[in-house]
Design a protein around this motif. Structure first.
Motif, PDB file in Angstrom:
ATOM      1  N   TYR A   7      64.197  44.290  50.091  1.00 49.63           N
ATOM      2  CA  TYR A   7      64.195  45.552  49.367  1.00 49.63           C
ATOM      3  C   TYR A   7      64.321  45.286  47.879  1.00 49.63           C
ATOM      4  O   TYR A   7      65.071  44.408  47.458  1.00 49.63           O
ATOM      5  CB  TYR A   7      65.350  46.439  49.834  1.00 49.63           C
ATOM      6  N   LYS A  64      68.400  44.165  52.670  1.00 46.02           N
ATOM      7  CA  LYS A  64      68.792  45.573  52.514  1.00 46.02           C
ATOM      8  C   LYS A  64      70.253  45.782  52.136  1.00 46.02           C
ATOM      9  O   LYS A  64      70.551  46.524  51.201  1.00 46.02           O
ATOM     10  CB  LYS A  64      68.476  46.351  53.791  1.00 46.02           C
ATOM     11  N   ASP A  65      71.178  45.146  52.838  1.00 45.86           N
ATOM     12  CA  ASP A  65      72.599  45.407  52.562  1.00 45.86           C
ATOM     13  C   ASP A  65      72.996  44.942  51.166  1.00 45.86           C
ATOM     14  O   ASP A  65      73.778  45.609  50.480  1.00 45.86           O
ATOM     15  CB  ASP A  65      73.498  44.793  53.629  1.00 45.86           C
ATOM     16  N   ILE A  66      72.437  43.834  50.701  1.00 37.15           N
ATOM     17  CA  ILE A  66      72.752  43.346  49.357  1.00 37.15           C
ATOM     18  C   ILE A  66      72.129  44.269  48.312  1.00 37.15           C
ATOM     19  O   ILE A  66      72.771  44.619  47.317  1.00 37.15           O
ATOM     20  CB  ILE A  66      72.285  41.890  49.177  1.00 37.15           C
ATOM     21  N   GLU A  76      71.438  47.446  48.620  1.00 37.98           N
ATOM     22  CA  GLU A  76      72.208  48.697  48.587  1.00 37.98           C
ATOM     23  C   GLU A  76      73.487  48.530  47.791  1.00 37.98           C
ATOM     24  O   GLU A  76      73.856  49.400  46.992  1.00 37.98           O
ATOM     25  CB  GLU A  76      72.544  49.153  50.007  1.00 37.98           C
ATOM     26  N   THR A  77      74.164  47.421  47.986  1.00 38.41           N
ATOM     27  CA  THR A  77      75.419  47.165  47.280  1.00 38.41           C
ATOM     28  C   THR A  77      75.182  47.050  45.778  1.00 38.41           C
ATOM     29  O   THR A  77      75.926  47.618  44.972  1.00 38.41           O
ATOM     30  CB  THR A  77      76.081  45.881  47.822  1.00 38.41           C
ATOM     31  N   LYS A  94      74.274  50.476  44.238  1.00 42.75           N
ATOM     32  CA  LYS A  94      75.475  51.324  44.178  1.00 42.75           C
ATOM     33  C   LYS A  94      76.386  50.888  43.032  1.00 42.75           C
ATOM     34  O   LYS A  94      76.901  51.719  42.286  1.00 42.75           O
ATOM     35  CB  LYS A  94      76.226  51.244  45.514  1.00 42.75           C
TER      36      LYS A  94
END
Length: 138
Positions: free
Chosen positions: A58, A108-110, A112-113, A116
């Motif tokens: 992403y 994705k999780d990185i 998103e973090t 944010k």
């Protein structure tokens, strides 16, 4: 005493309660037991490398606004995305002239973090800088 009567009395007492269930024999019939003796010795095993798929990536996209200073955008690109000064300025100018720019590409999780954290840092400093993630096609 007939075992059928005992079993019927126990089952009819309360079929929900485990103590009232009849005790069944635990030995297996001989037709279910594998009678073949196990051989001793070496066993050939083929090992295959596991197939590991790459995670979908992403892009963290930062959007231009009329209020966030360019210096702050460069600071965020350096501190959060670890770009050197030249790359950070180039990305910031992309954001400024094209309305948006990719700050980094991550799982994705990185992503998103990071998005944010950029948004939280900007709000903390009083700027409306916006970053979001979107799927990245390689």
């Amino acid at each position: 005493m007939n075992t059928d009567n005992i079993m019927n009395k126990q089952v009819s007492a309360d079929w929900h309660h485990p103590a009232s269930l009849p005790i069944m024999p635990t030995t297996l019939p001989s037709r279910l037991i594998d009678e073949q003796p196990q051989e001793e010795g070496e066993v050939d095993v083929m090992l295959a490398d596991p197939e590991i798929a790459e995670p979908p990536m992403y892009a963290v996209v930062m959007y231009n606004d009329d209020y966030t200073p360019m210096e702050f955008v460069v600071y965020v690109l350096q501190s959060e995305f670890r770009h050197n000064i030249d790359d950070a300025v180039e990305i910031m100018l992309n954001i400024h002239h094209q309305g948006r720019g990719i700050a980094g590409i991550y799982p994705k999780d990185i992503a998103e973090t990071k998005a944010k954290k950029v948004n939280q840092t900007a709000r903390k400093e009083g700027y409306p800088l916006l970053s979001q993630i979107e799927p990245h096609q390689s």
